[in-house]
Design an enzyme around this catalytic site. Structure first.
Site, PDB file in Angstrom:
ATOM      1  N   SER A  60       0.823  -1.219   0.000  1.00 29.68           N
ATOM      2  CA  SER A  60       0.000   0.000   0.000  1.00 29.68           C
ATOM      3  C   SER A  60       0.857   1.269   0.000  1.00 29.68           C
ATOM      4  O   SER A  60       1.930   1.311   0.597  1.00 29.68           O
ATOM      5  CB  SER A  60      -0.881  -0.012   1.255  1.00 29.68           C
ATOM      6  N   HIS A 112     -12.740  -2.700  -2.406  1.00 28.36           N
ATOM      7  CA  HIS A 112     -11.937  -2.314  -1.242  1.00 28.36           C
ATOM      8  C   HIS A 112     -12.332  -3.148  -0.011  1.00 28.36           C
ATOM      9  O   HIS A 112     -12.317  -2.668   1.117  1.00 28.36           O
ATOM     10  CB  HIS A 112     -12.130  -0.820  -0.951  1.00 28.36           C
TER      11      HIS A 112
HETATM   12  C1  LIG Z   1      -7.320  -2.864   6.954  1.00 27.17           C
HETATM   13  C2  LIG Z   1      -7.424  -2.702   5.472  1.00 27.17           C
HETATM   14  C3  LIG Z   1      -6.625  -1.764   4.862  1.00 27.17           C
HETATM   15  C4  LIG Z   1      -6.681  -1.617   3.475  1.00 27.17           C
HETATM   16  N1  LIG Z   1      -5.829  -0.731   2.866  1.00 27.17           N
HETATM   17  C5  LIG Z   1      -5.856  -0.592   1.524  1.00 27.17           C
HETATM   18  C6  LIG Z   1      -4.950   0.281   0.876  1.00 27.17           C
HETATM   19  O1  LIG Z   1      -4.131   0.936   1.499  1.00 27.17           O
HETATM   20  N2  LIG Z   1      -5.030   0.378  -0.473  1.00 27.17           N
HETATM   21  C7  LIG Z   1      -5.930  -0.343  -1.218  1.00 27.17           C
HETATM   22  O2  LIG Z   1      -5.975  -0.217  -2.432  1.00 27.17           O
HETATM   23  N3  LIG Z   1      -6.779  -1.205  -0.622  1.00 27.17           N
HETATM   24  C8  LIG Z   1      -6.757  -1.358   0.716  1.00 27.17           C
HETATM   25  N4  LIG Z   1      -7.600  -2.243   1.314  1.00 27.17           N
HETATM   26  C9  LIG Z   1      -8.450  -3.122   0.475  1.00 27.17           C
HETATM   27  C10 LIG Z   1      -7.680  -4.405   0.114  1.00 27.17           C
HETATM   28  O3  LIG Z   1      -6.624  -4.139  -0.765  1.00 27.17           O
HETATM   29  C11 LIG Z   1      -8.600  -5.444  -0.543  1.00 27.17           C
HETATM   30  O4  LIG Z   1      -9.251  -4.859  -1.637  1.00 27.17           O
HETATM   31  C12 LIG Z   1      -9.620  -6.041   0.424  1.00 27.17           C
HETATM   32  O5  LIG Z   1      -9.089  -6.147   1.722  1.00 27.17           O
HETATM   33  C13 LIG Z   1     -10.049  -7.423  -0.042  1.00 27.17           C
HETATM   34  O6  LIG Z   1     -11.108  -7.892   0.733  1.00 27.17           O
HETATM   35  P1  LIG Z   1     -10.948  -8.909   1.966  1.00 27.17           P
HETATM   36  O7  LIG Z   1     -10.365  -8.131   3.092  1.00 27.17           O
HETATM   37  O8  LIG Z   1     -12.352  -9.326   2.222  1.00 27.17           O
HETATM   38  O9  LIG Z   1     -10.077 -10.053   1.533  1.00 27.17           O
HETATM   39  C14 LIG Z   1      -7.574  -2.394   2.697  1.00 27.17           C
HETATM   40  C15 LIG Z   1      -8.390  -3.338   3.333  1.00 27.17           C
HETATM   41  C16 LIG Z   1      -8.316  -3.495   4.710  1.00 27.17           C
HETATM   42  C17 LIG Z   1      -9.183  -4.539   5.348  1.00 27.17           C
END
Ligand SMILES: Cc1cc2nc3c(=O)[nH]c(=O)nc-3n(C[C@H](O)[C@H](O)[C@H](O)COP(=O)(O)O)c2cc1C
Length: 400
Positions: free
Chosen positions: A149, A296
């Site tokens: 990230s 996300h």
């Molecule tokens: C705690 C957390 C932080 C995240 N931070 C980012 C990020 O910095 N950039 C981004 O593109 N997606 C971010 N995401 C989304 C993840 O990249 C991803 O799309 C998502 O977690 C997938 O779903 P899942 O948690 O059900 O596996 C974040 C998700 C979570 C849970």
């Protein structure tokens, strides 16, 4: 305790309760969730990713747990991601020699052990002191892709140095082109071959769970977070920049951003966070090298579809011209197989690896990858697929 659990298990399965589903379901849940007194003590003991979730829940303080777990508003998209997987079932095939199996995938010229990748998750030191370094070393040890990230708690240079191989870089576009270009050049100079541009948060979001749980956290945030609190702009990738007036994303972004980005980088450009066929077609038209069907993890637009439901229309619109990755709600190897069957090239996990991280650090993340890879292997054997190419639309069926 064991006797009590056995008794509850028998009771839950009893035909006497068949006509009273709510009691039966409640008891079934009571027997399947580990209580605090029977949490696993070692990563190796985890039988599925949920065993690690339970340990992480104990280890991670409420405010940080809320930050990980939260969706937006009433968390309908978050639920939809998970529910979508239960709408599909596997179609088995027999008498296929599955004694040798190849789960590897090639993404932009690099071979990974399996199509499961670690999604970009911000600020991982909120879950374990080694944060992204531990996740990175685990991904490296298991030969899997890690996407880092923009707002990671460790810089891209340090993560790459610690794991000894490149990661992909996730880009928050910011509202300032000069800072964006600096981020991109920095990731490229560090050795990232791919940048994934997150486009699903153009105007902020309403995360209720994190606020609710933060209210129950008795710790003093300022004892860990410096002044500026937990603002993403205090993270290492923004160090040295004047962050006055800067926001990690911009509400005024349009498709020409992708062309501008391609003009300043030779990294492959992925678009992360779309879920419609129209946008997928526009992504190809505007020069994207790949897309990630993502909402996300249910943390962006509320009451959206589960990503598995969106995947087919994106795959249809892309027509094989660029890879289509997907994430959201993946908790089992069978989920991975379902996404591959519906046309995904690779499948991302977010929260599950943070459960492993929060539970046991690097060994916990390794265990998550081992569990999911093993489940995927068994699912492939079940549908008679010896390689990812042999997983097809015929490997799954939508529940009638
Ligand atoms: C705690 C957390 C932080 C995240 N931070 C980012 C990020 O910095 N950039 C981004 O593109 N997606 C971010 N995401 C989304 C993840 O990249 C991803 O799309 C998502 O977690 C997938 O779903 P899942 O948690 O059900 O596996 C974040 C998700 C979570 C849970």
């Amino acid at each position: 305790m064991t006797d009590r659990r056995k008794f509850l298990g028998l009771l839950a399965a009893s035909p006497l309760l068949a006509g009273i589903p709510s009691i039966g379901q409640a008891l079934a849940q009571a027997t399947s969730l580990p209580g605090v007194d029977n949490l696993i003590a070692r990563a190796a003991d985890a039988l599925d990713v949920f065993d690690l979730e339970a340990v992480a829940r104990r280890n991670i303080p409420p405010a940080h747990w809320g930050f990980m777990a939260t969706g937006v508003d009433g968390e309908e998209t978050l639920k939809a991601n998970r529910e979508a997987y239960s709408r599909y079932q596997l179609r088995t095939r027999r008498f296929v020699d599955v004694s040798k199996m190849d789960m590897s995938v090639d993404l932009f010229g690099t071979k990974f052990r399996s199509p499961i990748f670690l999604c970009p998750l911000s600020a991982q030191r909120a879950f374990h002191p080694e944060g992204e370094i531990a996740s990175g070393k685990a991904a490296q040890a298991r030969g899997q892709l890690q996407v880092l990230s923009t707002v990671s708690s460790t810089s891209v240079e340090d993560v790459i140095a610690a794991r000894g191989s490149p990661v992909w870089f996730q880009l928050y576009t910011t509202n300032n082109w000069d800072i964006t270009v600096k981020l991109v050049k920095r990731a490229e100079a560090a050795g990232c071959p791919v940048v994934a541009v997150t486009v699903d948060l153009p105007a902020g979001r309403n995360t209720e769970t994190v606020t609710r749980l933060a209210r129950t956290d008795t710790r003093t945030c300022t004892s860990c977070h410096a002044a500026g609190g937990s603002s993403p702009l205090t993270r290492p990738m923004f160090a040295g920049n004047d962050i006055t007036g800067i926001s990690v994303s911009s509400p005024s972004l349009t498709w020409d951003f992708i062309k501008r980005l391609k003009d300043v980088t030779s990294m492959k450009v992925l678009i992360k966070g779309l879920d419609s066929g129209e946008d997928a077609a526009l992504a190809v038209k505007n020069g994207a090298d790949g897309v990630v069907v993502s909402n996300h993890g249910g943390r962006a637009t509320e009451t959206g579809r589960g990503t598995l439901e969106s995947l087919p229309e994106v795959v249809a619109a892309v027509r094989g011209r660029i890879p289509v990755l997907v994430d959201g709600g993946v908790r089992r190897g069978t989920d991975v197989l379902k996404a591959l069957a519906l046309g995904a090239t690779a499948v991302g996990i977010g929260r599950p690896y943070v459960w492993g991280l929060g539970a046991f650090g690097q060994p916990g993340v390794e265990r998550v990858l081992d569990l999911l890879n093993n489940e995927l292997r068994l699912a492939m054997a079940g549908v008679g697929a010896r390689s990812l190419r042999e997983i097809t639309a015929a490997s799954v069926i939508r529940k009638s």
